[in-house]
Design a protein around this motif. Structure first.
Motif, PDB file in Angstrom:
ATOM      1  N   TYR A  96       0.859  -1.195   0.000  1.00  0.00           N
ATOM      2  CA  TYR A  96       0.000   0.000   0.000  1.00  0.00           C
ATOM      3  C   TYR A  96       0.891   1.239   0.000  1.00  0.00           C
ATOM      4  CZ  TYR A  96      -2.914   3.733   1.981  1.00  0.00           C
ATOM      5  OH  TYR A  96      -3.553   4.928   2.208  1.00  0.00           O
ATOM      6  N   TYR A  97       0.617   2.169  -0.915  1.00  0.00           N
ATOM      7  CA  TYR A  97       1.396   3.407  -1.001  1.00  0.00           C
ATOM      8  C   TYR A  97       0.484   4.604  -0.783  1.00  0.00           C
ATOM      9  CZ  TYR A  97       3.992   7.312  -3.027  1.00  0.00           C
ATOM     10  OH  TYR A  97       4.606   8.529  -3.223  1.00  0.00           O
ATOM     11  N   ASN A  98       0.851   5.451   0.185  1.00  0.00           N
ATOM     12  CA  ASN A  98       0.117   6.668   0.494  1.00  0.00           C
ATOM     13  C   ASN A  98       0.935   7.862   0.004  1.00  0.00           C
ATOM     14  OD1 ASN A  98      -0.501   9.095   2.280  1.00  0.00           O
ATOM     15  ND2 ASN A  98      -2.164   7.716   2.878  1.00  0.00           N
ATOM     16  N   ARG A  99       0.385   8.619  -0.935  1.00  0.00           N
ATOM     17  CA  ARG A  99       1.142   9.724  -1.524  1.00  0.00           C
ATOM     18  C   ARG A  99       1.437  10.839  -0.535  1.00  0.00           C
ATOM     19  NH1 ARG A  99      -1.233  11.807  -7.138  1.00  0.00           N
ATOM     20  NH2 ARG A  99       0.789  12.873  -7.203  1.00  0.00           N
ATOM     21  N   GLN A 100       0.466  11.182   0.290  1.00  0.00           N
ATOM     22  CA  GLN A 100       0.658  12.286   1.223  1.00  0.00           C
ATOM     23  C   GLN A 100       1.782  11.984   2.212  1.00  0.00           C
ATOM     24  OE1 GLN A 100      -2.848  13.398   3.406  1.00  0.00           O
ATOM     25  NE2 GLN A 100      -1.859  15.143   4.403  1.00  0.00           N
ATOM     26  N   LYS A 101       1.827  10.747   2.698  1.00  0.00           N
ATOM     27  CA  LYS A 101       2.875  10.354   3.637  1.00  0.00           C
ATOM     28  C   LYS A 101       4.127   9.860   2.923  1.00  0.00           C
ATOM     29  CE  LYS A 101      -0.422   9.232   7.286  1.00  0.00           C
ATOM     30  NZ  LYS A 101      -0.937   8.206   8.230  1.00  0.00           N
ATOM     31  N   ASP A 102       4.030   9.676   1.602  1.00  0.00           N
ATOM     32  CA  ASP A 102       5.135   9.181   0.776  1.00  0.00           C
ATOM     33  C   ASP A 102       5.753   7.927   1.398  1.00  0.00           C
ATOM     34  OD1 ASP A 102       6.631   9.284  -1.544  1.00  0.00           O
ATOM     35  OD2 ASP A 102       8.237  10.460  -0.629  1.00  0.00           O
ATOM     36  N   SER A 103       4.894   7.023   1.825  1.00  0.00           N
ATOM     37  CA  SER A 103       5.336   5.829   2.547  1.00  0.00           C
ATOM     38  C   SER A 103       4.623   4.587   2.033  1.00  0.00           C
ATOM     39  CB  SER A 103       5.067   5.989   4.047  1.00  0.00           C
ATOM     40  OG  SER A 103       5.839   7.040   4.589  1.00  0.00           O
ATOM     41  N   LEU A 104       5.279   3.441   2.261  1.00  0.00           N
ATOM     42  CA  LEU A 104       4.766   2.146   1.849  1.00  0.00           C
ATOM     43  C   LEU A 104       4.506   1.279   3.071  1.00  0.00           C
ATOM     44  CD1 LEU A 104       7.474   1.479  -0.863  1.00  0.00           C
ATOM     45  CD2 LEU A 104       5.085   1.880  -1.396  1.00  0.00           C
ATOM     46  N   TRP A 105       3.436   0.507   3.006  1.00  0.00           N
ATOM     47  CA  TRP A 105       3.156  -0.544   3.988  1.00  0.00           C
ATOM     48  C   TRP A 105       3.028  -1.847   3.205  1.00  0.00           C
ATOM     49  CZ3 TRP A 105       1.786   4.408   4.427  1.00  0.00           C
ATOM     50  CH2 TRP A 105       1.872   5.025   5.674  1.00  0.00           C
ATOM     51  N   TRP A 106       3.559  -2.939   3.730  1.00  0.00           N
ATOM     52  CA  TRP A 106       3.545  -4.195   2.984  1.00  0.00           C
ATOM     53  C   TRP A 106       3.507  -5.381   3.947  1.00  0.00           C
ATOM     54  CZ3 TRP A 106       7.877  -6.679   4.611  1.00  0.00           C
ATOM     55  CH2 TRP A 106       8.968  -5.891   5.014  1.00  0.00           C
ATOM     56  N   ASN A 107       3.187  -6.536   3.378  1.00  0.00           N
ATOM     57  CA  ASN A 107       3.193  -7.754   4.190  1.00  0.00           C
ATOM     58  C   ASN A 107       3.728  -8.917   3.372  1.00  0.00           C
ATOM     59  OD1 ASN A 107       0.636  -8.082   2.577  1.00  0.00           O
ATOM     60  ND2 ASN A 107       0.577  -9.983   3.755  1.00  0.00           N
ATOM     61  N   LYS A 108       4.187  -9.937   4.067  1.00  0.00           N
ATOM     62  CA  LYS A 108       4.608 -11.197   3.455  1.00  0.00           C
ATOM     63  C   LYS A 108       4.638 -12.231   4.564  1.00  0.00           C
ATOM     64  CE  LYS A 108       8.278  -9.411   1.938  1.00  0.00           C
ATOM     65  NZ  LYS A 108       9.495  -9.287   1.122  1.00  0.00           N
ATOM     66  N   LYS A 109       5.058 -13.430   4.240  1.00  0.00           N
ATOM     67  CA  LYS A 109       5.083 -14.472   5.258  1.00  0.00           C
ATOM     68  C   LYS A 109       6.246 -15.414   5.019  1.00  0.00           C
ATOM     69  CE  LYS A 109       2.212 -17.910   7.602  1.00  0.00           C
ATOM     70  NZ  LYS A 109       0.877 -18.546   7.678  1.00  0.00           N
ATOM     71  N   TYR A 110       7.023 -15.644   6.076  1.00  0.00           N
ATOM     72  CA  TYR A 110       8.012 -16.718   6.075  1.00  0.00           C
ATOM     73  C   TYR A 110       7.374 -17.834   6.895  1.00  0.00           C
ATOM     74  CZ  TYR A 110      10.929 -12.999   4.284  1.00  0.00           C
ATOM     75  OH  TYR A 110      11.421 -11.981   3.519  1.00  0.00           O
ATOM     76  N   LYS A 111       7.928 -18.174   8.049  1.00  0.00           N
ATOM     77  CA  LYS A 111       7.210 -19.105   8.925  1.00  0.00           C
ATOM     78  C   LYS A 111       6.079 -18.377   9.628  1.00  0.00           C
ATOM     79  CE  LYS A 111      10.889 -22.458   9.744  1.00  0.00           C
ATOM     80  NZ  LYS A 111      11.712 -23.150  10.766  1.00  0.00           N
ATOM     81  N   GLU A 112       6.259 -17.077   9.854  1.00  0.00           N
ATOM     82  CA  GLU A 112       5.240 -16.244  10.481  1.00  0.00           C
ATOM     83  C   GLU A 112       5.007 -15.006   9.619  1.00  0.00           C
ATOM     84  OE1 GLU A 112       6.576 -15.409  14.441  1.00  0.00           O
ATOM     85  OE2 GLU A 112       5.766 -17.292  15.208  1.00  0.00           O
ATOM     86  N   PRO A 113       3.866 -14.337   9.798  1.00  0.00           N
ATOM     87  CA  PRO A 113       3.598 -13.126   9.014  1.00  0.00           C
ATOM     88  C   PRO A 113       4.584 -12.013   9.355  1.00  0.00           C
ATOM     89  CG  PRO A 113       1.582 -13.996  10.001  1.00  0.00           C
ATOM     90  CD  PRO A 113       2.719 -14.736  10.627  1.00  0.00           C
ATOM     91  N   VAL A 114       4.855 -11.179   8.359  1.00  0.00           N
ATOM     92  CA  VAL A 114       5.691  -9.997   8.534  1.00  0.00           C
ATOM     93  C   VAL A 114       4.927  -8.805   7.972  1.00  0.00           C
ATOM     94  CG1 VAL A 114       7.864  -8.869   7.951  1.00  0.00           C
ATOM     95  CG2 VAL A 114       7.811 -11.344   8.283  1.00  0.00           C
ATOM     96  N   TYR A 115       4.890  -7.715   8.742  1.00  0.00           N
ATOM     97  CA  TYR A 115       4.248  -6.478   8.313  1.00  0.00           C
ATOM     98  C   TYR A 115       5.269  -5.352   8.393  1.00  0.00           C
ATOM     99  CZ  TYR A 115      -0.217  -8.900   8.516  1.00  0.00           C
ATOM    100  OH  TYR A 115      -1.246  -9.776   8.285  1.00  0.00           O
ATOM    101  N   GLY A 116       5.547  -4.724   7.255  1.00  0.00           N
ATOM    102  CA  GLY A 116       6.583  -3.708   7.203  1.00  0.00           C
ATOM    103  C   GLY A 116       6.061  -2.353   6.772  1.00  0.00           C
ATOM    104  N   ARG A 117       6.799  -1.316   7.154  1.00  0.00           N
ATOM    105  CA  ARG A 117       6.490   0.044   6.706  1.00  0.00           C
ATOM    106  C   ARG A 117       7.804   0.765   6.454  1.00  0.00           C
ATOM    107  NH1 ARG A 117       4.219   2.414  12.492  1.00  0.00           N
ATOM    108  NH2 ARG A 117       6.133   2.086  13.683  1.00  0.00           N
ATOM    109  N   GLU A 118       7.816   1.624   5.451  1.00  0.00           N
ATOM    110  CA  GLU A 118       9.039   2.325   5.082  1.00  0.00           C
ATOM    111  C   GLU A 118       8.699   3.560   4.279  1.00  0.00           C
ATOM    112  OE1 GLU A 118      11.060   0.361   1.492  1.00  0.00           O
ATOM    113  OE2 GLU A 118       9.944  -1.309   2.391  1.00  0.00           O
ATOM    114  N   LYS A 119       9.585   4.552   4.311  1.00  0.00           N
ATOM    115  CA  LYS A 119       9.462   5.681   3.405  1.00  0.00           C
ATOM    116  C   LYS A 119       9.755   5.184   1.997  1.00  0.00           C
ATOM    117  CE  LYS A 119       8.962   9.518   4.178  1.00  0.00           C
ATOM    118  NZ  LYS A 119       7.705  10.331   4.225  1.00  0.00           N
TER     119      LYS A 119
END
Length: 264
Positions: A96-119
């Motif tokens: 997910y990309y939000n233009r106003q915040k110029d940031s990304l949120w994402w998810n994936k899964k290895y053995k457990e779920p991972v939720y990440g956020r970054e500029k």
């Protein structure tokens, strides 16, 4: 009268939002270290409006599992590649990309779920003169380096929004197709609807209840997570790194050349 004016105003907002919303359908193939688009071929889509974009792939409801099973064994460059297990998630792999915040949120899964956020990492795109047509839209070529890999992107000025599939953003038009030099990340165009009347969410990412215990982590915390994975699976990680064709240095901390996107 005031009540009618408010209703008219709200209806106008709804119509404007619908007119600015679009969707692109892609094929999504990830093949780290395999020298070409040799991985499983997933369906994907990007839905967007003027404020945000939402990309999803490897989602249960987007796939025919029996068709995926047919891809579990592939011949690539004379070698047999085997893909075992379940490779999709109920909610899919999302960005997910939000233009106003110029940031990304994402998810994936290895053995457990991972939720990440970054500029958003700004890509220094080089705009080229070459053009192609996708879905009746003229697209222009651009090249840029993202986390160690050079990507080619085809974007259309007819939809002047800076979105693209996966984590590729920042061009003066919507990206309809993109891939790295070896097509180990290959995001290919299928179709586009703009504007679209489909009532699709443009995000943000919503965690299922069972995943609420997992916090959003930063890109640096994600790097630390990958290092832990390397420690637990050092032999496998060395093999993958060698297949990637890079220099491999192993010490007590793992592989120094590990890319943050190696396991995308």
């Amino acid at each position: 009268m005031r009540f009618l004016i408010i209703l008219y105003f709200l209806a106008s907002i709804s119509v404007c939002n619908a007119q600015s919303r679009g969707i692109v359908y892609y094929g999504h193939i990830e093949s780290p270290g395999k020298g070409g688009p040799a991985g499983l071929d997933f369906n994907a889509y990007l839905v967007f409006d003027k404020e945000a974009s939402y990309y999803v792939t490897a989602k249960d409801s987007l796939e025919n599992q029996s068709e995926l099973e047919k891809q579990q064994t592939k011949e690539v460059n004379g070698k047999t590649q085997v893909y075992l297990g379940k490779h999709t998630l109920p909610q899919g792999k999302q960005v997910y990309y939000n233009r106003q915040k110029d940031s990304l949120w994402w998810n994936k899964k290895y053995k457990e779920p991972v939720y990440g956020r970054e500029k958003r990492e700004k890509i220094n795109w080089k705009l080229e003169a070459e053009t192609k047509t996708f879905g009746g839209l003229i697209c222009h070529k651009a090249t840029g380096v993202f986390r160690g890999k050079t990507y080619t992107a085809w974007y259309t000025k007819k939809i002047p929004l800076p979105y693209g599939p996966w984590k590729l953003q920042g061009l003066p038009g919507l990206i309809l197709e993109a891939y790295d030099e070896k097509k180990e990340m290959y995001l290919y165009f299928k179709s586009v609807e703009y504007p679209t009347q489909q009532n699709l969410s443009v995000g943000p990412i919503v965690k299922p209840k069972e995943d609420n215990k997992y916090n959003w982590i930063s890109i640096d915390e994600y790097k630390e997570l990958l290092e832990k994975i390397v420690e637990k699976n050092k032999t496998k990680a060395i093999l993958i790194a060698k297949q990637m064709g890079g220099d491999v240095t192993v010490n007590s901390g793992g592989i120094e050349t590990l890319s943050v996107e190696l396991f995308e």
